[in-house]
Design a protein around this motif. Structure first.
Motif, PDB file in Angstrom:
ATOM      1  N   VAL A 109       0.848  -1.195   0.000  1.00 27.97           N
ATOM      2  CA  VAL A 109       0.000   0.000   0.000  1.00 27.97           C
ATOM      3  C   VAL A 109       0.886   1.248   0.000  1.00 27.97           C
ATOM      4  CG1 VAL A 109      -1.570   1.362   1.431  1.00 27.97           C
ATOM      5  CG2 VAL A 109      -2.016  -1.071   1.071  1.00 27.97           C
ATOM      6  N   THR A 110       1.908   1.227   0.826  1.00 28.15           N
ATOM      7  CA  THR A 110       2.822   2.373   0.879  1.00 28.15           C
ATOM      8  C   THR A 110       3.484   2.584  -0.485  1.00 28.15           C
ATOM      9  OG1 THR A 110       3.217   2.037   3.210  1.00 28.15           O
ATOM     10  CG2 THR A 110       4.879   3.289   2.011  1.00 28.15           C
ATOM     11  N   LEU A 111       3.897   1.494  -1.113  1.00 24.56           N
ATOM     12  CA  LEU A 111       4.554   1.625  -2.418  1.00 24.56           C
ATOM     13  C   LEU A 111       3.588   2.178  -3.458  1.00 24.56           C
ATOM     14  CD1 LEU A 111       6.769  -1.598  -2.625  1.00 24.56           C
ATOM     15  CD2 LEU A 111       7.413   0.717  -1.950  1.00 24.56           C
ATOM     16  N   TYR A 112       2.348   1.706  -3.399  1.00 25.62           N
ATOM     17  CA  TYR A 112       1.365   2.229  -4.345  1.00 25.62           C
ATOM     18  C   TYR A 112       1.184   3.733  -4.129  1.00 25.62           C
ATOM     19  CZ  TYR A 112      -3.008   3.610  -6.413  1.00 25.62           C
ATOM     20  OH  TYR A 112      -3.951   4.303  -7.130  1.00 25.62           O
ATOM     21  N   ASN A 113       0.989   4.118  -2.871  1.00 26.80           N
ATOM     22  CA  ASN A 113       0.789   5.540  -2.583  1.00 26.80           C
ATOM     23  C   ASN A 113       2.022   6.349  -2.999  1.00 26.80           C
ATOM     24  OD1 ASN A 113      -1.793   5.176  -1.582  1.00 26.80           O
ATOM     25  ND2 ASN A 113      -1.095   4.895   0.532  1.00 26.80           N
ATOM     26  N   ALA A 114       3.198   5.817  -2.735  1.00 28.96           N
ATOM     27  CA  ALA A 114       4.425   6.525  -3.111  1.00 28.96           C
ATOM     28  C   ALA A 114       4.514   6.673  -4.627  1.00 28.96           C
ATOM     29  CB  ALA A 114       5.650   5.770  -2.591  1.00 28.96           C
ATOM     30  N   TRP A 115       4.137   5.611  -5.322  1.00 29.71           N
ATOM     31  CA  TRP A 115       4.171   5.660  -6.788  1.00 29.71           C
ATOM     32  C   TRP A 115       3.211   6.726  -7.308  1.00 29.71           C
ATOM     33  CZ3 TRP A 115       0.192   4.757 -10.221  1.00 29.71           C
ATOM     34  CH2 TRP A 115       0.568   4.763 -11.580  1.00 29.71           C
ATOM     35  N   ARG A 116       1.998   6.733  -6.740  1.00 28.37           N
ATOM     36  CA  ARG A 116       0.968   7.688  -7.172  1.00 28.37           C
ATOM     37  C   ARG A 116       1.435   9.121  -6.869  1.00 28.37           C
ATOM     38  NH1 ARG A 116      -3.893   9.996  -5.334  1.00 28.37           N
ATOM     39  NH2 ARG A 116      -5.633   9.692  -6.782  1.00 28.37           N
ATOM     40  N   HIS A 117       1.989   9.312  -5.707  1.00 30.78           N
ATOM     41  CA  HIS A 117       2.484  10.604  -5.251  1.00 30.78           C
ATOM     42  C   HIS A 117       3.635  11.073  -6.142  1.00 30.78           C
ATOM     43  CE1 HIS A 117       4.870  12.973  -2.172  1.00 30.78           C
ATOM     44  NE2 HIS A 117       3.678  13.403  -1.834  1.00 30.78           N
ATOM     45  N   GLY A 118       4.539  10.121  -6.449  1.00 33.18           N
ATOM     46  CA  GLY A 118       5.701  10.469  -7.259  1.00 33.18           C
ATOM     47  C   GLY A 118       5.329  10.814  -8.689  1.00 33.18           C
ATOM     48  N   ARG A 119       4.320  10.126  -9.212  1.00 33.37           N
ATOM     49  CA  ARG A 119       3.900  10.407 -10.584  1.00 33.37           C
ATOM     50  C   ARG A 119       3.399  11.847 -10.683  1.00 33.37           C
ATOM     51  NH1 ARG A 119      -1.308   7.400 -12.715  1.00 33.37           N
ATOM     52  NH2 ARG A 119      -1.985   8.532 -10.864  1.00 33.37           N
ATOM     53  N   ARG A 120       2.701  12.278  -9.625  1.00 33.70           N
ATOM     54  CA  ARG A 120       2.130  13.620  -9.663  1.00 33.70           C
ATOM     55  C   ARG A 120       3.173  14.701  -9.383  1.00 33.70           C
ATOM     56  NH1 ARG A 120      -2.987  14.339  -5.956  1.00 33.70           N
ATOM     57  NH2 ARG A 120      -3.957  13.102  -7.583  1.00 33.70           N
ATOM     58  N   TRP A 121       4.138  14.390  -8.514  1.00 29.94           N
ATOM     59  CA  TRP A 121       4.992  15.448  -7.966  1.00 29.94           C
ATOM     60  C   TRP A 121       6.477  15.299  -8.269  1.00 29.94           C
ATOM     61  CZ3 TRP A 121       2.111  19.323  -6.881  1.00 29.94           C
ATOM     62  CH2 TRP A 121       0.831  19.147  -6.338  1.00 29.94           C
ATOM     63  N   ALA A 122       6.836  14.406  -9.183  1.00 32.43           N
ATOM     64  CA  ALA A 122       8.263  14.106  -9.365  1.00 32.43           C
ATOM     65  C   ALA A 122       9.112  15.369  -9.541  1.00 32.43           C
ATOM     66  CB  ALA A 122       8.454  13.174 -10.550  1.00 32.43           C
ATOM     67  N   SER A 123       8.683  16.288 -10.392  1.00 30.94           N
ATOM     68  CA  SER A 123       9.586  17.421 -10.651  1.00 30.94           C
ATOM     69  C   SER A 123       9.664  18.343  -9.444  1.00 30.94           C
ATOM     70  CB  SER A 123       9.167  18.166 -11.922  1.00 30.94           C
ATOM     71  OG  SER A 123       7.860  18.654 -11.769  1.00 30.94           O
ATOM     72  N   GLU A 124       8.540  18.520  -8.726  1.00 28.31           N
ATOM     73  CA  GLU A 124       8.584  19.341  -7.501  1.00 28.31           C
ATOM     74  C   GLU A 124       9.472  18.687  -6.452  1.00 28.31           C
ATOM     75  OE1 GLU A 124       5.946  18.591  -9.210  1.00 28.31           O
ATOM     76  OE2 GLU A 124       4.934  20.483  -9.690  1.00 28.31           O
ATOM     77  N   ILE A 125       9.359  17.355  -6.339  1.00 32.56           N
ATOM     78  CA  ILE A 125      10.166  16.644  -5.349  1.00 32.56           C
ATOM     79  C   ILE A 125      11.647  16.781  -5.694  1.00 32.56           C
ATOM     80  CG2 ILE A 125      10.783  14.330  -4.539  1.00 32.56           C
ATOM     81  CD1 ILE A 125       7.787  13.618  -4.688  1.00 32.56           C
ATOM     82  N   GLU A 126      11.962  16.598  -6.966  1.00 31.88           N
ATOM     83  CA  GLU A 126      13.373  16.701  -7.362  1.00 31.88           C
ATOM     84  C   GLU A 126      13.909  18.109  -7.095  1.00 31.88           C
ATOM     85  OE1 GLU A 126      13.319  15.015 -11.319  1.00 31.88           O
ATOM     86  OE2 GLU A 126      12.740  13.104 -10.396  1.00 31.88           O
ATOM     87  N   ALA A 127      13.082  19.115  -7.372  1.00 29.65           N
ATOM     88  CA  ALA A 127      13.519  20.485  -7.096  1.00 29.65           C
ATOM     89  C   ALA A 127      13.754  20.673  -5.601  1.00 29.65           C
ATOM     90  CB  ALA A 127      12.472  21.471  -7.604  1.00 29.65           C
ATOM     91  N   SER A 128      12.863  20.111  -4.801  1.00 26.81           N
ATOM     92  CA  SER A 128      12.994  20.253  -3.347  1.00 26.81           C
ATOM     93  C   SER A 128      14.249  19.540  -2.841  1.00 26.81           C
ATOM     94  CB  SER A 128      11.727  19.729  -2.676  1.00 26.81           C
ATOM     95  OG  SER A 128      12.019  18.971  -1.532  1.00 26.81           O
ATOM     96  N   VAL A 129      14.532  18.358  -3.396  1.00 28.85           N
ATOM     97  CA  VAL A 129      15.721  17.616  -2.972  1.00 28.85           C
ATOM     98  C   VAL A 129      16.984  18.382  -3.376  1.00 28.85           C
ATOM     99  CG1 VAL A 129      17.055  15.499  -3.353  1.00 28.85           C
ATOM    100  CG2 VAL A 129      14.593  15.364  -2.951  1.00 28.85           C
ATOM    101  N   ARG A 130      16.967  18.947  -4.586  1.00 32.80           N
ATOM    102  CA  ARG A 130      18.124  19.750  -5.030  1.00 32.80           C
ATOM    103  C   ARG A 130      18.328  20.949  -4.118  1.00 32.80           C
ATOM    104  NH1 ARG A 130      16.430  18.708 -10.202  1.00 32.80           N
ATOM    105  NH2 ARG A 130      15.225  20.642 -10.325  1.00 32.80           N
ATOM    106  N   ALA A 131      17.217  21.604  -3.773  1.00 33.65           N
ATOM    107  CA  ALA A 131      17.318  22.818  -2.951  1.00 33.65           C
ATOM    108  C   ALA A 131      17.875  22.480  -1.572  1.00 33.65           C
ATOM    109  CB  ALA A 131      15.948  23.468  -2.825  1.00 33.65           C
TER     110      ALA A 131
END
Lengths: 414, 596
Positions: free
Chosen positions: B571-593
């Motif tokens: 369930v966690t992996l599914y939610n993470a996958w769904r979350h990542g599909r929507r937010w990948a570029s924002e997440i990557e920007a946040s990790v870079r920052a």
């Protein structure tokens, strides 16, 4: 005063796990804290943690539990690499210790040593060696697997004879694997000269290993047990964890060899227990033997370390009959501290820590007849005991051990 | 040759010669089926076989034997290379054997006898079965494989050397069919596989099957001819299906023909826990291809089949206890799941808090089992503690997001405090302090406190994102400092963080409504909180952690993400996958920052 931030890593906390190494790490931690030093103890726990975290503060915010385990006892591999490269690393980065003093890798994963080096290139890494696990896959006992004979040499071909399911090449790989991790260690501590020599012979460079004894907190010896009229120094006791290497069967056999008259005069107490489920075959043999001797030998079961002094007050002699080499049995230091002479096997760490004729007497390892003769002889009168009592040395002082270790943190290769 | 034929064979007379013979492989399945492969160096035509267990002969209900050539054996002991001295036999026993029974196969051949023990070394080693039939002629080998696979599971479709077992088939809304089962086709002789529902049929999914290991199938028979395979599969086959269809057909294309096999369709549950159990539990979260399986089959099926429905009329029940404030400054929205007794401890703290007068407390019963228990607590506690309360009974489990959204809709405070029932205030006045931080920070969307475990280690100090080597393509929510003593987790008093946990977070009601609340598409409960924070960030409103406001969070989760394979991890992996599909570029920007 030392400006060091010290992280002590142990493979258990003595409130849960009563082994000597766990006790020693905790004693040292308490000593450092009593001196106002910035010390943290990280002790491995087998219990689950809150929220699935790797760490919790089970004992205090400076005595952390590390909820981790190993997957491979041949080379002490961590069962969860995340605990190493993620959680342990995060702890190191937040704590920023200047000294990481490992008291074990067992149950933790030997990879932690390298993680400490990689994350904190400038930290001093110290490893105290408590038994011969790196040298010997047979529970680090340096005793042959089938015959339980003493082993004098760690070498791939010899080791493979003890473990037919593995090849000499496996033991070669095992040693190479360890050596790479040991490169990250700045200084090793050997609590006995005997152990030190074994490890140097095995390959640890002599200049990187130091002899520093465990040490006991300072306290007055117990007064001699008060004797009833006509009574002699006739009470013998075994203290400590029991397993097939501890020689308890030799001791019970020695008891059986005493004459009926001597048995009436002499008392024998056994304090301690086996690790449940660890060696069921031995447990069964021991249980039968104790049943057989029920009413003759007093078996008391496990004790808390705080109870030990009270138990020693009631006896005269401490017997350490191990059939493996031992390193530096904590019970010997405790007997010395409490003023109770010791009868021990004449090998390894025991023979080194108990000076024959000064702190007690040696008997031939595994030789029940020799032990029986010795017990009968020293309990016949009070002179033997009184003489030893007047000569026996105090145990090494914990304060001195702490001084030496702090000095080692300062001078160890960086 | 069957049992009757075997029995009919003649025994030779006189003192029997001892035959060379060997058992390569044997396995015992479901306790009453035995599969044995080996050879008997007897060049005559007939063999009589008896099975003995612990010294007495075992009664058989059927015995089937396939024979084949063993050039390796004849090369050593003599005979033509194509002499069929090898055998594979399937014996169905009249009764189950003890698992530790000592088994012996007695062989009477034309030229002598042999007695063969079924030893542990030959037991269920599939590669030995493969080796045993390697020298067989093609026809014999296929017959041997067919015989071997016939002991695999009831209901499997037998197509010569191919066996297909669809264990479950779910109708996914009107959008397709989700299949789960195993396909054993070691020689890749199947040509196509489609699913037909009513008049519509799917594309060929044979090559699209999401393959996964099936150790149980391997154990039953581990026959690896050449390249082995993961015999298990899951598959979402899109097909226009009439709602409520109960039957489908599998169209199986072989070299010779297309075979149609009926399958029953199960309805997919509306309940998120049951639905996700059905779709996620066949997959081992530590498996090598778990993310591929999620992406290609499971996620499309969940998204096509899972529609969080608004409550039906009369489904939600609201209970009020005492005089709730008319226009409260804030509403605490607290889902209850699993246990209700946290109310006792939480309300005891809240009742003594000076902020109580302006606070509306809303418990959302998200667990039908708890309704009576929670009402019981509410009845007594509101009297004892003089604390007004609202209970919202959702009627069924809606997951964390659904429960919060329902509770929020029933409440009226200017601020919403999203709160878990196992969060316990450490000091009083925390609500007002958090709200003041929210007001003072011009760009703040959400603020959350630092949360501690009971032992003083950090439970939450802001959420960050990380990748994990086990699932390198996923972005997982990370909790820096978690489990580490609070004094070692340092940082500014108030710090902007990528996200905060909904276990305790304050947000203005108007903004929460503007964002549309929590996304109920996340299953059960995680990642909906960081999703909310990322949606806030997309509107220029950041999340902050306030480190000098601390509460306890007695998080119950006993298994870490790294823990053993489980539905919860999936369930966690599914939610993470769904979350990542929507937010990948924002997440990557946040990790870079954060790195810089």
């Amino acid at each position: 005063m030392s400006e060091d931030r010290i992280l002590l890593v142990a493979h258990g906390h003595p409130t849960v796990s009563r082994g000597g190494a766990e006790m020693v790490a905790k004693l040292l931690f308490d000593e450092y804290r009593a001196r106002g030093l910035d010390a943290t103890l990280l002790a491995r726990s087998s219990a689950p943690s809150h929220g699935g975290t790797a760490f919790s503060a089970g004992h205090s915010l400076r005595e952390l539990s590390f909820h981790t385990s190993m997957s491979d006892y041949f080379v002490f591999r961590s069962a969860d690499a995340r605990h190493v490269f993620k959680d342990f690393r995060e702890l190191l980065l937040r704590l920023r210790p200047t000294v990481v003093h490992f008291h074990h890798y067992l149950h933790l994963g030997i990879e932690l040593i390298h993680e400490a080096r990689r994350t904190l290139p400038d930290a001093k890494i110290v490893l105290t060696l408590h038994e011969y696990l790196l040298l010997c896959h047979h529970q680090g006992q340096m005793v042959k697997t089938k015959s339980y004979e003493l082993c004098y040499r760690s070498a791939p071909d010899d080791c493979a004879r003890c473990f037919p399911e593995r090849s000499a090449a496996d033991f070669f790989l095992r040693k190479r694997y360890f050596e790479a991790f040991l490169e990250d260690v700045d200084a090793f501590i050997a609590p006995s000269r005997f152990l030190l020599e074994r490890y140097v012979e095995w390959g640890i460079p002599a200049e990187r290993i130091r002899f520093i004894e465990y040490g006991q907190p300072k306290r007055e010896p117990l007064p001699p047990r008060e004797l009833a009229a006509g009574e002699t120094r006739n009470r013998f006791a075994y203290f400590g964890q029991i397993n097939r290497f501890k020689g308890v069967l030799v001791l019970l056999e020695a008891w059986q060899r005493l004459s009926a008259k001597e048995k009436k005069r002499i008392q024998l107490e056994i304090h301690g227990s086996t690790l449940l489920g660890h060696d069921p075959a031995f447990d069964e043999v021991l249980r039968r033997k104790l049943d057989e001797l029920d009413g003759e030998v007093k078996y008391f079961g496990p004790y808390e370390s705080r109870e030990l002094r009270g138990l020693m007050a009631e006896i005269d002699w401490v017997i350490v009959p191990s059939t493996w080499w031992e390193n530096s049995p904590v019970v010997i230091e405790e007997a010395l501290g409490n003023g109770r002479p010791i009868l021990c096997s004449d090998i390894g760490g025991m023979a080194e820590k108990v000076r024959d004729g000064l702190d007690g007497h040696h008997f031939a390892v595994g030789n029940a007849a020799a032990l029986a003769t010795l017990m009968a002889k020293v309990s016949r009168g009070n002179e033997a005991w009184d003489e030893l009592r007047s000569r026996m040395g105090p145990p090494p002082a914990l304060a001195h051990t702490a001084d030496q270790q702090l000095e080692l943190y300062r001078t160890a290769r960086s | 040759m069957n049992l009757a034929e075997a029995r009919r064979t003649l025994r030779s007379f006189g003192s029997p010669r001892k035959l060379h013979a060997h058992i390569d492989y044997w396995g015992s399945f479901q306790g009453d089926e035995l599969l044995i492969a080996g050879w008997v160096h007897d060049l005559g035509a007939t063999l009589e076989l008896e099975l003995w267990a612990d010294g007495s002969e075992v009664a058989l209900t059927s015995l089937t034997i396939v024979r084949g050539s063993r050039p390796d054996v004849t090369a050593r002991y003599g005979g033509e290379p194509d002499a069929r001295i090898g055998f594979v036999l399937r014996a169905d026993l009249a009764q189950s054997l003890r698992s530790d029974a000592e088994l012996t196969l007695r062989v009477h051949g034309s030229q002598g006898e042999a007695e063969l023990g079924l030893t542990a070394t030959a037991r269920e080693k599939g590669e030995k079965f493969t080796a045993s039939i390697r020298g067989y002629a093609d026809r014999d080998r296929q017959a041997a494989i067919r015989l071997a696979t016939s002991v695999l599971g009831v209901g499997a479709i037998d197509l010569g050397s191919v066996r297909l077992n669809v264990e479950r088939a779910f109708l996914v809304g009107t959008r397709g069919v989700f299949l789960q089962g195993w396909l054993f086709d070691p020689e890749a002789s199947l040509k196509g596989l489609r699913v037909r529902v009513a008049n519509a049929s799917s594309e060929d999914v044979l090559l699209e099957l999401g393959r996964l290991p099936r150790p149980d199938v391997d154990r039953a028979i581990d026959v690896r001819l050449g390249a082995g395979g993961d015999w298990g599969f899951v598959c979402f086959a899109p097909v226009q299906a009439p709602a409520g269809s109960a039957h489908a057909e599998l169209l199986i294309e072989t070299r010779a023909a297309v075979i149609s096999v009926p399958v029953d369709l199960l309805p997919l549950s509306r309940d998120a826990v049951r639905l996700s159990t059905d779709l996620l539990s066949p997959v081992d979260p530590s498996g090598a291809r778990v993310v591929e399986l999620l992406e290609a089959h499971i996620a499309p099926a969940i998204e096509a089949g899972y529609q969080p429905a608004p409550p039906a009329p009369g489904e939600v029940e609201v209970y009020r206890f005492g005089q709730l404030p008319a226009s409260p400054k804030r509403s605490l929205v607290i889902p209850l799941f699993g246990r209700a007794d946290f109310m006792l401890y939480q309300l005891n703290e809240l009742a003594r808090d000076p902020d109580l007068a302006e606070t509306e407390i809303v418990y959302v019963i998200d667990d039908p089992r708890l309704t009576e228990h929670a009402l019981g607590f509410a009845r007594t506690l509101h009297e004892l503690l003089e604390i007004p309360l609202m209970l919202v009974d959702t009627g069924r489990n809606r997951g964390f997001a659904g429960a919060i959204n329902l509770g929020a809709a029933q409440s009226s405070g200017r601020y919403l405090v999203l709160l878990n029932s196992d969060v316990l205030p450490k000091e009083r006045g925390w609500l007002d302090r958090l709200e003041r931080e929210l007001e003072a920070l011009p760009d703040a969307g959400l603020v959350g406190p630092r949360l501690l475990f009971h032992d003083g280690t950090v439970q939450h100090d802001g959420i960050a994102f990380r990748r994990d080597p086990t699932w390198p393509t996923l972005w997982l929510n990370d909790h820096p400092g978690k489990g580490i003593p609070a004094h070692l987790v340092r940082g500014p008093r108030v710090e902007r963080v990528p996200a905060v946990t909904a276990a305790c977070a304050v947000i203005a009601r108007a903004f929460f409504q503007e964002l549309g609340g929590l996304d109920e598409g996340y299953i059960v409960g995680d990642y909906e909180d960081s999703d909310l924070c990322l949606r806030a960030a997309a509107r220029g409103r950041a999340s902050y952690v306030v480190r000098d406001v601390t509460l306890y969070h007695l998080e119950r989760q006993s298994q870490s993400l790294a823990g053993s394979g489980s539905w919860r991890t999936m369930v966690t992996l599914y939610n993470a996958w769904r979350h990542g599909r929507r937010w990948a570029s924002e997440i990557e920007a946040s990790v870079r920052a954060r790195r810089t």
